[in-house]
Design a protein around this motif. Structure first.
Motif, PDB file in Angstrom:
ATOM      1  N   UNK A 171       0.827  -1.210   0.000  1.00  0.00           N
ATOM      2  CA  UNK A 171       0.000   0.000   0.000  1.00  0.00           C
ATOM      3  C   UNK A 171       0.854   1.248   0.000  1.00  0.00           C
ATOM      4  N   UNK A 172       0.367   2.282  -0.683  1.00  0.00           N
ATOM      5  CA  UNK A 172       1.068   3.569  -0.662  1.00  0.00           C
ATOM      6  C   UNK A 172       0.685   4.354   0.598  1.00  0.00           C
ATOM      7  N   UNK A 173       1.553   5.278   0.965  1.00  0.00           N
ATOM      8  CA  UNK A 173       1.238   6.182   2.094  1.00  0.00           C
ATOM      9  C   UNK A 173      -0.026   6.976   1.754  1.00  0.00           C
ATOM     10  N   UNK A 174      -0.149   7.307   0.473  1.00  0.00           N
ATOM     11  CA  UNK A 174      -1.312   8.083   0.052  1.00  0.00           C
ATOM     12  C   UNK A 174      -2.620   7.315   0.264  1.00  0.00           C
ATOM     13  N   UNK A 175      -2.623   6.026  -0.078  1.00  0.00           N
ATOM     14  CA  UNK A 175      -3.840   5.206   0.088  1.00  0.00           C
ATOM     15  C   UNK A 175      -4.218   5.134   1.576  1.00  0.00           C
ATOM     16  N   UNK A 176      -3.184   4.996   2.417  1.00  0.00           N
ATOM     17  CA  UNK A 176      -3.433   4.941   3.870  1.00  0.00           C
ATOM     18  C   UNK A 176      -4.139   6.223   4.328  1.00  0.00           C
ATOM     19  N   UNK A 177      -3.634   7.376   3.875  1.00  0.00           N
ATOM     20  CA  UNK A 177      -4.210   8.660   4.305  1.00  0.00           C
ATOM     21  C   UNK A 177      -5.588   8.869   3.673  1.00  0.00           C
ATOM     22  N   UNK A 178      -5.726   8.483   2.401  1.00  0.00           N
ATOM     23  CA  UNK A 178      -7.027   8.647   1.725  1.00  0.00           C
ATOM     24  C   UNK A 178      -8.111   7.849   2.433  1.00  0.00           C
ATOM     25  N   UNK A 179      -7.812   6.601   2.774  1.00  0.00           N
ATOM     26  CA  UNK A 179      -8.811   5.753   3.458  1.00  0.00           C
ATOM     27  C   UNK A 179      -9.150   6.343   4.819  1.00  0.00           C
ATOM     28  N   UNK A 180      -8.132   6.785   5.518  1.00  0.00           N
ATOM     29  CA  UNK A 180      -8.321   7.314   6.877  1.00  0.00           C
ATOM     30  C   UNK A 180      -9.219   8.546   6.890  1.00  0.00           C
TER      31      UNK A 180
END
Ligand code: FMN
Length: 178
Positions: free
Chosen positions: A125-134
């Protein structure tokens, strides 16, 4: 404080006190972000101001390294843009990020840029996906950075003029100095 004093005093701050940031300073940070220029004045960015401790803790896990400092920040501003609207979204979001940092310095706050764009959360997973989901960020937006802010735990020594890389300044042609 002069603008040059802001520049010479600013250093990345990765340790913050528990003192909350006053509402009027948050208002100034909001206005500073919105005053930052964008290519063709598209103003496509969004800024998510995060103060909730649980969210800050989860944001701080966005990368294996270089993001843990968000955990003890009083505020994190997630800077995102819209590549569908502007091909200068990286530049625009970068300008807004540094403007937030310089405004923070003038307000007596410490700050640190945490890179999200093109960084990994883990091997899947990208850092971006982590933040987007959050933070429930729409798929068509891109996250550039998280700017962590708070009152600095310790005052760092100012930058030194004697350490500036004057050899990187060229006059008229590359490798020509005065
Ligand atoms: C594009 C960019 C990305 C950065 N990403 C991170 C990061 O992910 N984590 C971090 O702790 N610092 C990050 N920084 C802060 C730099 O490490 C820091 O600005 C640099 O070491 C110079 O130190 P100074 O800010 O104290 O002058 C980033 C800075 C920039 C400009």
């Amino acid at each position: 404080m002069t603008f040059y004093e802001i520049l010479i005093n600013r250093k990345s701050c990765r340790k913050f006190t528990t003192q909350p940031i006053e509402e009027e300073k948050i208002e100034t940070l909001k206005k500073a972000a919105l005053l930052s220029p964008t290519g063709k004045r598209k103003n496509h960015w969004d800024f998510i101001f995060v103060r909730d401790n649980d969210l800050l803790a989860q944001l701080s896990d966005c990368k294996p390294h270089g993001s843990k400092l968000i955990r003890n920040a009083q505020l994190a501003v997630v800077v995102l843009g819209s590549p569908e609207i502007s091909d200068t979204w990286i530049e625009d979001c970068s300008i807004a990020s540094i403007i937030l940092q310089l405004q923070a310095e003038e307000l007596g706050l410490g700050s640190c840029w945490v890179q999200v764009h093109k960084r990994e959360h883990n091997e899947n997973t990208s850092a971006e996906k982590h933040v987007k989901d959050l933070l429930q960020i729409p798929e068509n937006k891109e996250i550039l950075s998280v700017i962590a802010l708070g009152y600095p735990h310790e005052k760092k020594e100012a930058n030194k003029e004697s350490e500036l890389l004057f050899e990187r300044i060229h006059f008229e042609k590359y490798n020509s100095t005065l």
